[in-house]
Motif scaffolding. Sequence first.
Motif, mmCIF file in Angstrom:
data_model
loop_
_atom_site.group_PDB
_atom_site.id
_atom_site.type_symbol
_atom_site.label_atom_id
_atom_site.label_comp_id
_atom_site.label_asym_id
_atom_site.label_seq_id
_atom_site.Cartn_x
_atom_site.Cartn_y
_atom_site.Cartn_z
ATOM 1 N N ALA A 364 37.515 43.743 36.668
ATOM 2 C CA ALA A 364 36.302 43.188 36.052
ATOM 3 C C ALA A 364 35.068 43.936 36.530
ATOM 4 O O ALA A 364 34.079 44.055 35.796
ATOM 5 C CB ALA A 364 36.181 41.699 36.373
ATOM 6 N N LYS A 365 35.111 44.444 37.758
ATOM 7 C CA LYS A 365 33.983 45.217 38.290
ATOM 8 C C LYS A 365 34.133 46.714 37.983
ATOM 9 O O LYS A 365 33.149 47.400 37.723
ATOM 10 C CB LYS A 365 33.864 44.998 39.790
ATOM 11 C CG LYS A 365 33.467 43.590 40.194
ATOM 12 C CD LYS A 365 33.331 43.473 41.711
ATOM 13 C CE LYS A 365 32.880 42.059 42.107
ATOM 14 N NZ LYS A 365 32.733 41.920 43.575
ATOM 15 N N LEU A 366 35.355 47.202 38.049
ATOM 16 C CA LEU A 366 35.571 48.633 37.821
ATOM 17 C C LEU A 366 35.280 49.024 36.375
ATOM 18 O O LEU A 366 34.765 50.124 36.111
ATOM 19 C CB LEU A 366 37.021 49.013 38.166
ATOM 20 C CG LEU A 366 37.395 49.075 39.646
ATOM 21 C CD1 LEU A 366 38.891 49.354 39.798
ATOM 22 C CD2 LEU A 366 36.597 50.168 40.362
ATOM 23 N N GLY A 367 35.591 48.129 35.423
ATOM 24 C CA GLY A 367 35.408 48.439 34.011
ATOM 25 C C GLY A 367 33.985 48.841 33.668
ATOM 26 O O GLY A 367 33.748 49.925 33.117
ATOM 27 N N PRO A 368 33.003 47.980 33.966
ATOM 28 C CA PRO A 368 31.618 48.347 33.636
ATOM 29 C C PRO A 368 31.128 49.586 34.387
ATOM 30 O O PRO A 368 30.289 50.328 33.880
ATOM 31 C CB PRO A 368 30.821 47.101 34.075
ATOM 32 C CG PRO A 368 31.811 45.991 34.049
ATOM 33 C CD PRO A 368 33.120 46.600 34.468
ATOM 34 N N LEU A 369 31.650 49.801 35.608
ATOM 35 C CA LEU A 369 31.180 50.932 36.401
ATOM 36 C C LEU A 369 31.725 52.275 35.922
ATOM 37 O O LEU A 369 31.004 53.274 35.889
ATOM 38 C CB LEU A 369 31.569 50.724 37.876
ATOM 39 C CG LEU A 369 30.820 49.621 38.639
ATOM 40 C CD1 LEU A 369 31.451 49.394 40.002
ATOM 41 C CD2 LEU A 369 29.347 50.019 38.805
ATOM 42 N N PHE A 370 33.020 52.295 35.552
ATOM 43 C CA PHE A 370 33.672 53.579 35.272
ATOM 44 C C PHE A 370 34.188 53.717 33.839
ATOM 45 O O PHE A 370 34.775 54.738 33.486
ATOM 46 C CB PHE A 370 34.821 53.795 36.263
ATOM 47 C CG PHE A 370 34.351 53.905 37.691
ATOM 48 C CD1 PHE A 370 33.770 55.071 38.154
ATOM 49 C CD2 PHE A 370 34.476 52.829 38.556
ATOM 50 C CE1 PHE A 370 33.340 55.180 39.468
ATOM 51 C CE2 PHE A 370 34.046 52.917 39.872
ATOM 52 C CZ PHE A 370 33.471 54.092 40.332
ATOM 53 N N LYS A 371 33.982 52.690 33.015
ATOM 54 C CA LYS A 371 34.335 52.750 31.596
ATOM 55 C C LYS A 371 35.792 53.222 31.386
ATOM 56 O O LYS A 371 36.711 52.632 31.922
ATOM 57 C CB LYS A 371 33.364 53.670 30.842
ATOM 58 C CG LYS A 371 31.907 53.275 31.002
ATOM 59 C CD LYS A 371 31.618 51.977 30.323
ATOM 60 C CE LYS A 371 30.107 51.691 30.233
ATOM 61 N NZ LYS A 371 29.467 51.514 31.541
ATOM 62 N N GLY A 372 35.972 54.322 30.643
ATOM 63 C CA GLY A 372 37.321 54.784 30.300
ATOM 64 C C GLY A 372 38.133 55.298 31.475
ATOM 65 O O GLY A 372 39.357 55.452 31.378
#
Length: 613
Positions: A364-372
Amino acid sequence: MDKYEKVFELAKRRGFLWNSFELYGGSRGFYDYGPLGSTLKRRIEQIWREFYVIQEGHMEIECPTIGIEEVFIASGHVGGFSDPLCECMNCKEAFRADHLVEDVTEAAGTLSAEDLTRVIRENEIRCPECGGEFGEAYEFNLMFKTTIGPGTGRQGYLRPETAQGMFVDFQRLSRFYRDKLPFGAVQIGKSYRNEIAPRQGVIRLREFTQAECEIFVDPRNKKHPNFERFADKELVLYSQEAQKKGESIRMTVREAVKSGIIAHEVLGYNIALTNEFLTKVGMDPAKLRFRQHLTDEMAHYAIDCWDAEIETERFGWVEIVGIADRTDYDLKAHARVSKTDLYVYVEYDEPKMVTRFVVKPNMAKLGPLFKGKAKAVADALKQLSEEELSKDQIKVTVDGEELTVSSDVVDFAEETVKVSGENVIPHVIEPSYGIDRIFYGVMEHAFDEENVAQKAAESGLKGAEAAEGVEKAEKRPEAVKDESEVEGEEEARLVMHFSSAVAPVQVAVLPLLTRKELADPAKEIVAKLREKNLLVNYDDSGTIGRRYRRNDEIGTPYSVTVDYDTLQDGTVTIRDRDSMRQIRAPIDGIENVLYELIYRGRNFESAGKPFNF
């Protein structure tokens, strides 16, 4: 002519092998298989299938002969599949640089291109073709390069081996076999290597046929369930220690595995299976051995490797099969390049309580930070140690880029859980057969020149017809009265002693004369034999003796002669190629008699009433 030249002369004359593109001057490293050669080769391949597909249960797949570049980056072929090349500056002929220095250094195969250049110049080695000087040696990649699609396209290569298709298909194969180790897959097909200077006939080709089997086994258990089948089979082994002494040893498979000469049972079983196959297709057991790779020549992926070698007159001992334990190198390499886990989940007999280090990235945190790249970052985090994860700023590398991850996006801890199994990356046992080399070995080992008069005397023969008395024979001027007189003054008989299992023609049907009353029953026999799926040659051209000789030269095990006695008593003459002995047998049931002679090992003398002349 030496034996190699004699075999090739017969092969070209009788339709086994022809030079490719002969109409345009030919090209080294390519051969056409003629009608008899193609049949012989297919029969060898079919017996291989009987061994590995039917008996061993390793199903066959078929993959493209062109592969995309990523496959061969993973396999190591793009970066490391090369030979040192040296070109003559005068005639422009190319040679293997390591082969040029074999007579002056024992380390030829381990030298770099720079070292090979130095050795060539220090020893003033000149071009064998014109005596010219050589340029500098350099590494030449042996793969044929191509593009896939129009324009610049996608980089591709003609495959240098059939194995990679089975590794790339590992996930599909694993599901097909319900994730139960061990399992195997086979593939027979064309491979391509742009050899620098192929000068050994079909022993070294630029396009060749491989028959490979990849057997995926649990690395924790390399015992073979059917090991006892071959455990007491004695083999000729040229082990690492034996090579130091220069003398091979005879040892059972059980003894070799127990003493550690052969690494484990699965490898030992497959070495013995290779021996079984090669002797079945016609290799001379006295000219067959298994040589273990020395430590400095062992492939980087192998923990043990043995070559089946046959002795040839011109080339000495030639490798025709390699049997290797490739460990988990291939699956790990393809997993790394494809970024796909390649493993089998193996269930325990009983669940276990296991304490393990668990890394839990917060998606949930990694998604917005690193996208694809979030999943790749999470996977990279899972590979780090507790010490690395304990830092405030965690460093990971994704696609060559170093990224910084805050410690608050990942949790880790040791926890005790009940597990029912584990992920296992299988090891691969690979028997790899060079079909073209086996083809040549079968040809050379089968080739023989015999003195007909001496052979006839040894066999107790005095003619080529039914033993009904000299008086009756003399009334037939067209009859052959003595095998030693078949070719007039020429007493040499060329004969290919092919195993009945691989002979491209199994039975020749020969009417004594080209007359309708003999041709009709002969053709009826041909039809009966073909209904039994026997390979039959109908031949009515020339004298009966010359037809015998033609069929001896192409290795036909049995000839059936229809003569005038056939019209009276319904019997024919069956002639055995190797002994030249003959028997009379009824036409009724002749197809069953010959089938049993060829496939059931029936004794020739029991197939009818033997006779001398």
